[in-house]
Design an enzyme around this catalytic site. Structure first.
Site, PDB file in Angstrom:
ATOM      1  N   SER A  88      45.741  83.704  38.724  1.00  7.03           N
ATOM      2  CA  SER A  88      45.557  82.287  39.042  1.00  7.03           C
ATOM      3  C   SER A  88      46.078  81.373  37.921  1.00  7.03           C
ATOM      4  O   SER A  88      46.502  80.253  38.188  1.00  7.03           O
ATOM      5  CB  SER A  88      44.086  81.983  39.316  1.00  7.03           C
ATOM      6  N   ASP A  99      39.646  83.976  34.701  1.00  7.50           N
ATOM      7  CA  ASP A  99      40.081  84.692  33.507  1.00  7.50           C
ATOM      8  C   ASP A  99      41.556  84.376  33.258  1.00  7.50           C
ATOM      9  O   ASP A  99      42.192  83.668  34.045  1.00  7.50           O
ATOM     10  CB  ASP A  99      39.851  86.200  33.674  1.00  7.50           C
ATOM     11  N   ASP A 101      44.900  86.219  32.980  1.00  2.89           N
ATOM     12  CA  ASP A 101      45.524  87.514  33.246  1.00  2.89           C
ATOM     13  C   ASP A 101      46.825  87.599  32.466  1.00  2.89           C
ATOM     14  O   ASP A 101      47.733  86.796  32.691  1.00  2.89           O
ATOM     15  CB  ASP A 101      45.786  87.666  34.751  1.00  2.89           C
ATOM     16  N   ASP A 153      42.163  89.451  30.659  1.00  2.00           N
ATOM     17  CA  ASP A 153      42.498  90.801  31.105  1.00  2.00           C
ATOM     18  C   ASP A 153      43.876  91.099  30.539  1.00  2.00           C
ATOM     19  O   ASP A 153      44.843  90.421  30.888  1.00  2.00           O
ATOM     20  CB  ASP A 153      42.576  90.857  32.635  1.00  2.00           C
ATOM     21  N   LYS A 214      42.475  78.239  48.866  1.00  2.00           N
ATOM     22  CA  LYS A 214      41.605  79.204  48.168  1.00  2.00           C
ATOM     23  C   LYS A 214      40.141  78.799  48.284  1.00  2.00           C
ATOM     24  O   LYS A 214      39.267  79.616  48.533  1.00  2.00           O
ATOM     25  CB  LYS A 214      41.975  79.260  46.672  1.00  2.00           C
ATOM     26  N   TYR A 223      38.077  85.786  51.701  1.00  3.49           N
ATOM     27  CA  TYR A 223      38.895  85.953  50.500  1.00  3.49           C
ATOM     28  C   TYR A 223      38.510  87.261  49.832  1.00  3.49           C
ATOM     29  O   TYR A 223      37.356  87.436  49.450  1.00  3.49           O
ATOM     30  CB  TYR A 223      38.614  84.772  49.557  1.00  3.49           C
TER      31      TYR A 223
HETATM   32  P1  ATP Z   1      40.633  84.057  39.239  1.00  7.03           P
HETATM   33  O1  ATP Z   1      40.924  82.599  39.153  1.00  7.03           O
HETATM   34  O2  ATP Z   1      39.295  84.327  39.822  1.00  7.03           O
HETATM   35  O3  ATP Z   1      40.885  84.795  37.958  1.00  7.03           O
HETATM   36  P2  ATP Z   1      42.958  85.500  40.174  1.00  7.03           P
HETATM   37  O4  ATP Z   1      43.852  85.210  41.335  1.00  7.03           O
HETATM   38  O5  ATP Z   1      43.561  85.370  38.827  1.00  7.03           O
HETATM   39  O6  ATP Z   1      41.664  84.593  40.344  1.00  7.03           O
HETATM   40  P3  ATP Z   1      42.094  88.101  39.328  1.00  7.03           P
HETATM   41  O7  ATP Z   1      40.974  88.907  39.850  1.00  7.03           O
HETATM   42  O8  ATP Z   1      42.021  87.590  37.949  1.00  7.03           O
HETATM   43  O9  ATP Z   1      42.399  86.959  40.380  1.00  7.03           O
HETATM   44  O10 ATP Z   1      43.365  89.044  39.492  1.00  7.03           O
HETATM   45  C1  ATP Z   1      44.606  88.646  38.986  1.00  7.03           C
HETATM   46  C2  ATP Z   1      45.698  89.475  39.589  1.00  7.03           C
HETATM   47  O11 ATP Z   1      45.536  90.830  39.239  1.00  7.03           O
HETATM   48  C3  ATP Z   1      45.722  89.470  41.088  1.00  7.03           C
HETATM   49  O12 ATP Z   1      46.403  88.367  41.563  1.00  7.03           O
HETATM   50  C4  ATP Z   1      46.441  90.758  41.392  1.00  7.03           C
HETATM   51  O13 ATP Z   1      47.821  90.580  41.235  1.00  7.03           O
HETATM   52  C5  ATP Z   1      45.959  91.656  40.278  1.00  7.03           C
HETATM   53  N1  ATP Z   1      44.814  92.474  40.678  1.00  7.03           N
HETATM   54  C6  ATP Z   1      43.519  92.260  40.420  1.00  7.03           C
HETATM   55  N2  ATP Z   1      42.732  93.204  40.899  1.00  7.03           N
HETATM   56  C7  ATP Z   1      43.551  94.081  41.495  1.00  7.03           C
HETATM   57  C8  ATP Z   1      43.370  95.311  42.188  1.00  7.03           C
HETATM   58  N3  ATP Z   1      42.162  95.845  42.375  1.00  7.03           N
HETATM   59  N4  ATP Z   1      44.471  95.931  42.651  1.00  7.03           N
HETATM   60  C9  ATP Z   1      45.685  95.417  42.475  1.00  7.03           C
HETATM   61  N5  ATP Z   1      45.915  94.272  41.837  1.00  7.03           N
HETATM   62  C10 ATP Z   1      44.883  93.620  41.357  1.00  7.03           C
HETATM   63 MG    MG Z   2      42.551  85.793  37.076  1.00  7.26          MG
END
Ligand code: ATP
Ligand code: MG
Length: 556
Positions: A88, A99, A101, A153, A214, A223
């Site tokens: 995100s 988080d 990423d 992460d 979202k 979601y």
């Molecule tokens: P948030 O704002 O809650 O952090 P986000 O879209 O960044 O939302 P995250 O859970 O941080 O979601 O995941 C970031 C990215 O990591 C996802 O968009 C995906 O590409 C990858 N990802 C996370 N979990 C998995 C999983 N279990 N399998 C494959 N890819 C994953």
């Molecule tokens: Mg994230």
């Protein structure tokens, strides 16, 4: 005005926004703001600072490893190293709880082992570090940290090149040649998000529209990839495609078209952001003409970066019905907003999952060991839940099996209690008095034997059931035992500590604590609580099985 064509067809309309659309758009962004979608400028500045520090640490990491390999100072410095982002944050739709990423990219002479030793050591020396959890054995190996108040992460990829300069990009698919599977998986997130951003005409319009979708999808509990709904990347691609079709529209118009187009979409026609590319690897690219598995995808949304994959392969017949029904409702609300009869806040009304169905299955996972052991066990069970859904969907009498996208967890001090009694009581109203006799886990009783419990819910819509000996009966023995076998057959199951149980609860039995923070407590039915229907045949109190007279078998 945009002239370039984005996507696999010409745009539907290149019209510029009208004054009315602009004012609807202002209202939408105001609503997102008031719901806390955006974080403060200061918090965003903090993220940027943290990323700058990590960029320096990655260079120090590559330098240290290079020196160990007897490189000169000059060569070791030139070896570089770079942090990329995905998720995100990269998409520009992060909120206060998101988080960061981060992908660490290093040259060929730096190994994954170095990442978990040398790099982890560099991080551990920093006073800003609050918590660090390395998970080297994960499908995507990861270091999870909390740094200066920011959760990060960190994943890792090593490329087959001698240097990673600061202006390095990851778009060249030839970079993927001869890479380790784990490196390929780690690179995928950044490559996909980068491409999505390049494939939309106006990134800011896309980001605001995606924030809206979202928030809507989260409020409606549609979601979450593991549970059989689109995840963040899939919703992003769905919004991106609409942006391509209306290149000059404002976000409010994108949202309106989003609902209108996806309610009419000819599924399983795939949503594509560009033509699917071939490439240099011996890996599968999504192709329903070639692969029977790909033909099973019900609502395919295809990632643009090579090797293209279906981001929505987890959608089942039930979750598809739920998604389509929410899209229909969304389309109607947006129509009313356009007429001035509703406002954007109506689009974000919370789902009614916990009082929508007459019957629910409650999957209870328990572990009598550490919290980490329980996390592994629940992670496994969550990832398999859709197999239970798939099996339920083909069970006679089941019209729809709707998984809820969140789990609920509690931990107790076990003391002299029997784990099976605790598990039996958990998630039922009648069991609550017993649970109340146990101490909830906290800092003061950490040293004592704990039982960790997690519950997941599946709502059931049942058809008119055939009457057998005067009792209308639904038999879910088979799907449940199959599900137990899948979970217990996995490498994660440890008979000595892990437990799993499925019970059925009725609407009126749902315990208080399933209503999470921010969720509206139901007013209807709250006074009409009844005893739960026991799964145990002998003990089932017939009188509590009210209309329709259904008995559910399936204990394990
Ligand atoms: P948030 O704002 O809650 O952090 P986000 O879209 O960044 O939302 P995250 O859970 O941080 O979601 O995941 C970031 C990215 O990591 C996802 O968009 C995906 O590409 C990858 N990802 C996370 N979990 C998995 C999983 N279990 N399998 C494959 N890819 C994953
Ligand atoms: Mg994230």
């Amino acid at each position: 005005m945009s002239v370039r064509t984005y996507g696999v067809t010409d745009p539907i309309s290149t019209a510029n926004p009208t004054p009315k659309e602009n004012s609807l758009n202002d209202a939408l962004i105001g609503e997102l703001r008031s719901r806390g979608s955006f974080e403060s400028e200061q918090a965003t500045k903090k993220r940027v600072e943290v990323l700058t520090q990590f960029q320096k640490m990655v260079q120090e990491f590559v330098f240290t490893v290079s020196k160990k390999k007897n490189m000169s100072d000059g060569m070791a410095k030139d070896a570089g190293g770079k942090v990329f982002t995905f998720g995100s944050y990269r998409l520009g739709v992060y909120g206060p709880g998101s988080d960061l990423d981060t992908l660490v990219v290093v040259p060929q002479h730096v190994s994954r082992e170095d990442f978990f030793t040398v790099f982890a050591e560099i991080i551990r020396k920093r006073p800003e570090l609050e918590e660090i959890v390395p998970v080297p054995d994960a499908f995507v190996p990861i270091i999870k940290i909390e740094y200066d108040g920011v959760p990060l992460d960190l994943i890792f990829a090593c490329l087959n090149v001698p240097r990673i300069p600061l202006d390095m990009t990851l778009d060249d698919k030839n970079l993927l040649r001869n890479l380790d599977e784990r490196d390929l998986r780690s690179l995928n997130g950044t490559r996909v998000t980068d491409e999505i951003l390049q494939l939309v005409p106006k990134p800011t319009v896309f980001k605001h529209a995606l924030r809206c979708i979202k928030m809507w999808a989260q409020q409606k509990a549609v979601y979450g990839n593991v549970f059989g709904f689109p995840g963040g990347v899939a919703w992003a691609m769905l919004v991106a495609r609409i942006c391509q079709l209306y290149p000059n529209a404002v976000s409010a118009v994108i949202v309106e078209k989003f609902f209108n187009i996806y309610t009419k979409w000819n599924w399983p026609q795939p949503v594509l952001l560009k033509p699917i590319e071939d490439g240099p690897l011996q890996v599968r690219v999504w192709n329903p003409r070639l692969y029977a598995n790909d033909r099973l995808h019900r609502m395919p949304v295809i990632t643009p970066a090579y090797p293209s994959m279906c981001a929505t392969h987890n959608i089942t017949s039930s979750t598809q019905k739920v998604i389509l029904s929410e899209l229909e409702k969304g389309a109607e609300v947006v129509r009313q907003i356009n007429l001035g009869k509703k406002s954007w806040s109506d689009l974000f009304d919370r789902h009614d999952f916990f009082h929508h169905y007459k019957f629910y299955l409650c999957v209870v996972a328990a572990t009598v060991a550490s919290d980490e052991e329980h996390l592994k066990w629940t992670g496994l069970i969550e990832s398999k839940l859709r197999h239970l859904v798939l099996k339920l969907e083909v069970t006679e009498g089941v019209e729809l099996a709707h998984p809820y996208v969140k789990d609920f967890s509690d931990s107790y001090v076990l003391g002299d209690a029997n784990p099976s009694d605790v598990i039996g009581a958990y998630g039922t109203l009648s069991g609550q008095p017993f649970l109340d006799t146990l101490a909830k886990s906290d800092d003061s009783n950490k040293g004592e034997k704990q039982i960790h419990l997690t519950k997941l819910f599946v709502g059931l819509n049942l058809q008119q059931l055939k009457s057998v000996d005067g009792v209308k009966k639904l038999n879910i023995q088979y799907p449940c035992s199959e599900f137990y076998n899948i979970c217990k057959g996995s490498g994660f199951y440890d008979e000595a500590i892990n437990h799993i149980n499925i019970k059925n609860v009725k609407l009126v039995d749902l315990p208080d604590d399933v209503y999470v923070e921010g969720e509206v407590r139901p007013t209807k039915n709250s006074k009409k609580r009844k005893k739960e229907v026991s799964l145990d045949k002998q003990k089932r109190p017939k009188s509590t099985i009210s209309t329709p007279p259904v008995s559910v078998n399936g204990s394990g």
